[in-house]
Design an enzyme around this catalytic site. Sequence first.
Site, mmCIF file in Angstrom:
data_model
loop_
_atom_site.group_PDB
_atom_site.id
_atom_site.type_symbol
_atom_site.label_atom_id
_atom_site.label_comp_id
_atom_site.label_asym_id
_atom_site.label_seq_id
_atom_site.Cartn_x
_atom_site.Cartn_y
_atom_site.Cartn_z
ATOM 1 N N GLU A 114 0.852 -1.194 0.000
ATOM 2 C CA GLU A 114 0.000 0.000 0.000
ATOM 3 C C GLU A 114 0.888 1.244 0.000
ATOM 4 O O GLU A 114 1.582 1.515 0.977
ATOM 5 C CB GLU A 114 -0.904 0.011 1.234
ATOM 6 N N ARG A 149 0.202 10.352 0.308
ATOM 7 C CA ARG A 149 0.531 11.471 1.199
ATOM 8 C C ARG A 149 1.704 12.294 0.689
ATOM 9 O O ARG A 149 2.040 13.314 1.290
ATOM 10 C CB ARG A 149 0.874 10.940 2.598
ATOM 11 N N LYS A 159 -11.315 -1.598 6.489
ATOM 12 C CA LYS A 159 -10.133 -1.218 7.251
ATOM 13 C C LYS A 159 -10.606 -0.584 8.553
ATOM 14 O O LYS A 159 -11.375 0.390 8.514
ATOM 15 C CB LYS A 159 -9.304 -0.222 6.434
#
Length: 208
Positions: A40, A44, A128
């Site tokens: 993943e 950001r 999640k």
Amino acid sequence: MDALTLLRQGPVMPVIVVNDAAVAVDLARALVAGGIRTLEITLRTKAALAAMRRIRDEVPDAIVGAGTVRTRAHLEAALDAGAQFGISPGLTPELAAAARASGVPFIPGVATPSEAMHAQDEGFNILKLFPAEAVGGIKLLKALAGPLPELRFCPTGGIDIHSAPNYLALPNVLCVGGSWLTPDDAIAAQDWARITALAQQASALAVR
């Protein structure tokens, strides 16, 4: 591949912050060498999309996806960069619609029973739990198992190699997410052997 199959690829999904796309391929190869294939890359940093594209092009054994997907535009940009799945810290109606239309596994984040029920109504049963430790972690997951038995989780947030086994022992947990596999100082030093060793340790964890 669906979300269930995706999260069954290994017990830990590394949450990776890439500040320099030039190291992405070596980083991915180090993780794959340690038995961690599902990666993943969080959205950001400005380097994230380029990192995904490089990994997709040059590390065929990796399954690379985008994390911190918050909008339709984020998801579309990630798919253009070659992302094979998406993960979000939450879920909005627009993002849910975009995810359903995308054709790739998408795992929305939830932190409460109401959010989990909303995600289920939107068609998502693989979720999640975020931020896991901050919202109750193992105790919350145990509590959710009774009224929401169909749901399965990848808890992320505050989990490390020591707490991961306790999460993986829960029947409604498929894997955990964690940033401990890719320490900033190891990436900065390009200490790929250390990252491979951390990946080997993580991949040896058992899902019960």
